[in-house]
Design a protein around this motif. Structure first.
Motif, PDB file in Angstrom:
ATOM      1  N   LYS A  37      -3.934   0.064  -4.108  1.00 55.41           N
ATOM      2  CA  LYS A  37      -4.620   0.923  -3.139  1.00 55.41           C
ATOM      3  C   LYS A  37      -4.423   2.387  -3.532  1.00 55.41           C
ATOM      4  O   LYS A  37      -3.493   2.739  -4.242  1.00 55.41           O
ATOM      5  CB  LYS A  37      -4.028   0.689  -1.743  1.00 55.41           C
ATOM      6  N   LYS A  38      -5.305   3.242  -3.072  1.00 49.70           N
ATOM      7  CA  LYS A  38      -5.225   4.673  -3.397  1.00 49.70           C
ATOM      8  C   LYS A  38      -3.958   5.319  -2.816  1.00 49.70           C
ATOM      9  O   LYS A  38      -3.533   6.361  -3.281  1.00 49.70           O
ATOM     10  CB  LYS A  38      -6.464   5.393  -2.881  1.00 49.70           C
ATOM     11  N   SER A  39      -3.357   4.696  -1.791  1.00 50.77           N
ATOM     12  CA  SER A  39      -2.145   5.234  -1.171  1.00 50.77           C
ATOM     13  C   SER A  39      -0.890   4.996  -2.027  1.00 50.77           C
ATOM     14  O   SER A  39       0.165   5.580  -1.745  1.00 50.77           O
ATOM     15  CB  SER A  39      -1.957   4.619   0.218  1.00 50.77           C
TER      16      SER A  39
ATOM     17  N   LYS B 250       0.810  -1.219   0.000  1.00 52.84           N
ATOM     18  CA  LYS B 250       0.000   0.000   0.000  1.00 52.84           C
ATOM     19  C   LYS B 250       0.846   1.274   0.000  1.00 52.84           C
ATOM     20  O   LYS B 250       0.354   2.351  -0.315  1.00 52.84           O
ATOM     21  CB  LYS B 250      -0.970   0.004   1.180  1.00 52.84           C
TER      22      LYS B 250
ATOM     23  N   LYS C  19      -4.694   4.223 -13.286  1.00 49.76           N
ATOM     24  CA  LYS C  19      -5.779   4.367 -12.313  1.00 49.76           C
ATOM     25  C   LYS C  19      -6.680   3.127 -12.323  1.00 49.76           C
ATOM     26  O   LYS C  19      -6.977   2.575 -13.373  1.00 49.76           O
ATOM     27  CB  LYS C  19      -6.604   5.620 -12.671  1.00 49.76           C
ATOM     28  N   ASN C  20      -7.086   2.707 -11.131  1.00 52.13           N
ATOM     29  CA  ASN C  20      -7.996   1.566 -10.960  1.00 52.13           C
ATOM     30  C   ASN C  20      -7.467   0.251 -11.538  1.00 52.13           C
ATOM     31  O   ASN C  20      -8.200  -0.525 -12.126  1.00 52.13           O
ATOM     32  CB  ASN C  20      -9.374   1.873 -11.558  1.00 52.13           C
TER      33      ASN C  20
END
Length: 138
Positions: free
Chosen positions: A131-133, A107, A126-127
């Motif tokens: 994880k977004k982190s 992460k 993106k996606n």
């Protein structure tokens, strides 16, 4: 692939019967479940990384993709590589990244991309399961 190797190195060429051939692709599941590998280096001629190519390499910490001609990364290419913290992509020609390609990486991972492609690659990556982190930097 040698499943007990600590370092994975995909060279630039391979000699077969005294003739050198460029290594242009890593096939699907080529290094899948190489549980002892801690680093991977991908040669300068590689254009595609297949689906599940490095998935299940649980100790893998860093991947350096030296190729400036990489155009695609397959589905789940780095799936479940929980210790993977550094991915360096030198290519500015990357066009496709498969679903869940980075699912399960650390992460706090950093994906380093060419400065001139930062905006485009942020959108492209993106996606893809991370994880977004996870940071995408130049």
């Amino acid at each position: 692939a040698n499943k007990s190797s600590k370092k994975i190195k995909v060279g630039n060429t391979v000699k077969i019967q005294m003739v050198a051939f460029k290594i242009t692709a890593i096939s699907a599941s080529a290094f899948k479940n190489c549980k002892k590998a801690t680093s991977a280096t991908v040669g300068t001629n590689v254009k595609t990384i297949g689906a599940n190519a490095f998935s299940g390499c649980k100790k893998l910490k860093s991947v350096k993709i030296s190729s400036k001609n990489l155009t695609s990364i397959g589905k789940k290419a780095f799936y479940g590589d929980g210790n993977l913290k550094t991915i360096t992509i030198k290519s500015s020609k990357l066009k496709t990244v498969g679903a869940k390609a980075f699912s399960g990486i650390n992460k706090k991972a950093k994906i380093k991309v060419p400065a001139k492609k930062l905006k485009a690659y942020k959108k492209l990556l993106k996606n893809k399961g991370q994880k977004k982190s996870v940071k995408i930097t130049k």
